[in-house]
Scaffold this active site. Structure first.
Site, mmCIF file in Angstrom:
data_model
loop_
_atom_site.group_PDB
_atom_site.id
_atom_site.type_symbol
_atom_site.label_atom_id
_atom_site.label_comp_id
_atom_site.label_asym_id
_atom_site.label_seq_id
_atom_site.Cartn_x
_atom_site.Cartn_y
_atom_site.Cartn_z
ATOM 1 N N SER A 168 -17.208 -42.041 -19.148
ATOM 2 C CA SER A 168 -18.378 -42.320 -19.983
ATOM 3 C C SER A 168 -19.606 -42.464 -19.082
ATOM 4 C CB SER A 168 -18.130 -43.632 -20.740
ATOM 5 O OG SER A 168 -19.303 -44.058 -21.376
ATOM 6 N N TYR A 181 -16.128 -52.576 -20.971
ATOM 7 C CA TYR A 181 -16.002 -51.133 -21.240
ATOM 8 C C TYR A 181 -16.581 -50.339 -20.069
ATOM 9 C CZ TYR A 181 -16.286 -46.749 -23.958
ATOM 10 O OH TYR A 181 -16.162 -45.451 -24.410
HETATM 11 P P1 NAD Z 1 -12.528 -42.973 -31.761
HETATM 12 O O1 NAD Z 1 -12.418 -44.437 -32.003
HETATM 13 O O2 NAD Z 1 -12.976 -42.083 -32.843
HETATM 14 O O3 NAD Z 1 -11.116 -42.432 -31.240
HETATM 15 C C1 NAD Z 1 -10.234 -43.185 -30.483
HETATM 16 C C2 NAD Z 1 -8.836 -42.977 -31.055
HETATM 17 O O4 NAD Z 1 -7.912 -43.665 -30.220
HETATM 18 C C3 NAD Z 1 -8.687 -43.582 -32.478
HETATM 19 O O5 NAD Z 1 -8.158 -42.596 -33.355
HETATM 20 C C4 NAD Z 1 -7.710 -44.738 -32.284
HETATM 21 O O6 NAD Z 1 -6.835 -44.941 -33.373
HETATM 22 C C5 NAD Z 1 -6.943 -44.299 -31.039
HETATM 23 N N1 NAD Z 1 -6.362 -45.425 -30.315
HETATM 24 C C6 NAD Z 1 -6.919 -46.642 -30.108
HETATM 25 N N2 NAD Z 1 -6.060 -47.416 -29.443
HETATM 26 C C7 NAD Z 1 -4.949 -46.676 -29.195
HETATM 27 C C8 NAD Z 1 -3.721 -46.929 -28.566
HETATM 28 N N3 NAD Z 1 -3.457 -48.123 -28.015
HETATM 29 N N4 NAD Z 1 -2.801 -45.949 -28.537
HETATM 30 C C9 NAD Z 1 -3.051 -44.734 -29.099
HETATM 31 N N5 NAD Z 1 -4.191 -44.438 -29.715
HETATM 32 C C10 NAD Z 1 -5.138 -45.398 -29.774
HETATM 33 O O7 NAD Z 1 -13.412 -42.814 -30.452
HETATM 34 P P2 NAD Z 1 -14.189 -41.583 -29.855
HETATM 35 O O8 NAD Z 1 -15.628 -41.897 -29.944
HETATM 36 O O9 NAD Z 1 -13.704 -40.293 -30.378
HETATM 37 O O10 NAD Z 1 -13.765 -41.730 -28.327
HETATM 38 C C11 NAD Z 1 -12.745 -40.988 -27.704
HETATM 39 C C12 NAD Z 1 -12.787 -41.271 -26.217
HETATM 40 O O11 NAD Z 1 -14.060 -40.911 -25.716
HETATM 41 C C13 NAD Z 1 -12.601 -42.743 -25.865
HETATM 42 O O12 NAD Z 1 -11.907 -42.829 -24.640
HETATM 43 C C14 NAD Z 1 -14.009 -43.234 -25.704
HETATM 44 O O13 NAD Z 1 -14.042 -44.359 -24.868
HETATM 45 C C15 NAD Z 1 -14.632 -42.020 -25.046
HETATM 46 N N6 NAD Z 1 -16.082 -41.885 -25.173
HETATM 47 C C16 NAD Z 1 -16.705 -41.824 -26.397
HETATM 48 C C17 NAD Z 1 -18.093 -41.638 -26.463
HETATM 49 C C18 NAD Z 1 -18.805 -41.521 -27.780
HETATM 50 O O14 NAD Z 1 -20.020 -41.409 -27.771
HETATM 51 N N7 NAD Z 1 -18.126 -41.534 -28.927
HETATM 52 C C19 NAD Z 1 -18.827 -41.534 -25.288
HETATM 53 C C20 NAD Z 1 -18.165 -41.615 -24.068
HETATM 54 C C21 NAD Z 1 -16.797 -41.772 -24.028
#
Ligand code: NAD
Length: 285
Positions: A168, A181
């Site tokens: 991130s 985080y």
């Molecule tokens: P999201 O919450 O839509 O997706 C995360 C998924 O992980 C969810 O479906 C959740 O049920 C699942 N999850 C949570 N805990 C879990 C566990 N213990 N075991 C298995 N599955 C589990 O989030 P997102 O925004 O799509 O993010 C996806 C990745 O990208 C994450 O690692 C997040 O930190 C990273 N990220 C997101 C952004 C953003 O802007 N959305 C930016 C940078 C990084």
């Protein structure tokens, strides 16, 4: 998503891909793209229904995917689901470690200490809960390491394998309010480099993407008012993003397909690729 909609023509035919957190916003899109590129995609999520919805969509498009319930922090569950995947599709050559996220228990209410110290119901640095910090570190860091320990076993002795972690922006410079985080994603970036070196002679490339700010359905309410005008938070984000816009989902997909493509990126391992419109390069001046 159809093959012709992909931003790059990476061919993943014959490959088995595991995507953790594949029921979520970003990783469901990555799952769709991997399947459209020809991979058989095992979509793992804590919530079986979210994983299954994505898998059903992919199958309806004529590609191959299946949803599996799995907690990335449960070693036994990972082992069991791994056995199932090998039976369903075969050994794994691609792992996307997408499960991750933050917790309100590890988030301060305000950006600056002085803004919240005298207000009773606000969470200051001193109120952050140990269990919240542990939850966030475990989910993002151990939640990347443990699935890698499980699925990378298939990659030893195989050819052209890839592990892709999701870091991130806050791994480079922490964002306000979310110290756990930010620290956990910094650990994910660091681990990406460590593992890239460790597996460098095994034909396993290990990279990460670091998404900047993407406008998705999930964060729409934070970024835009009901009348479509940008919120104050959007103003701050765009002011810190030199390109002055949010990323589009296919701009993540292009980078993912590039990093997984040996012809294009065969000498690239251990990088954390910012996809951020210049956010991480900009000092604000
Ligand atoms: P999201 O919450 O839509 O997706 C995360 C998924 O992980 C969810 O479906 C959740 O049920 C699942 N999850 C949570 N805990 C879990 C566990 N213990 N075991 C298995 N599955 C589990 O989030 P997102 O925004 O799509 O993010 C996806 C990745 O990208 C994450 O690692 C997040 O930190 C990273 N990220 C997101 C952004 C953003 O802007 N959305 C930016 C940078 C990084």
């Amino acid at each position: 998503m159809k093959r012709e909609d992909l931003p790059l023509n990476t061919d993943l035919s014959g490959k088995v891909a595991v995507v953790t957190g594949g029921g979520g916003v970003l990783c469901s899109e990555m799952s769709r793209a991997l399947a459209a590129a020809g991979a058989k995609v095992a979509i793992l999520d804590l919530k079986k229904e979210s994983a299954q919805v994505v898998a059903d969509e992919i199958v309806a498009e004529g590609y191959v995917a299946k949803g599996y319930a799995c907690n990335v922090l449960d070693k036994e569950a990972l082992k069991a689901v791994h056995e199932e995947i090998v039976k369903d599709f075969g050994k794994v050559q691609i792992l996307i470690n997408g499960a991750g996220g933050n917790s309100p228990k590890a988030t301060t209410t305000e950006e600056y200490f002085g803004e919240c110290k005298d207000i009773a119901d606000k969470i200051t640095f001193f109120d952050l809960k140990q269990e919240g910090v542990e939850f966030v570190f475990n989910l993002n860091f151990l939640g990347t390491l443990l699935p890698t320990q499980e699925f990378a076993q298939d990659m030893i002795g195989a050819t052209d394998c890839n592990i892709l972690n999701i870091s991130s922006m806050n791994a480079f410079t922490p964002l306000t309010k979310i110290p756990a985080y930010s620290g956990a994603k910094a650990a994910v970036s660091n681990f990406t480099q460590w593992l890239a070196v460790h597996f460098s002679r095994e034909d396993i490339r290990v990279n990460a993407i670091a998404p900047g700010f993407f406008s998705t359905k999930q964060n729409a309410a934070l970024l835009f008012n009901p009348d479509g005008t940008p919120t104050a938070r959007t103003g701050k984000i765009l002011a810190a993003t030199p390109m002055r816009r949010f990323g589009q989902m296919n701009e993540l997909i292009g980078s993912v397909l590039f990093l997984l493509n040996k012809k294009a990126a065969g000498f690239i391992t251990g990088v954390v690729l910012p996809i951020d419109g210049g956010f991480s390069a900009y000092s604000g001046v």
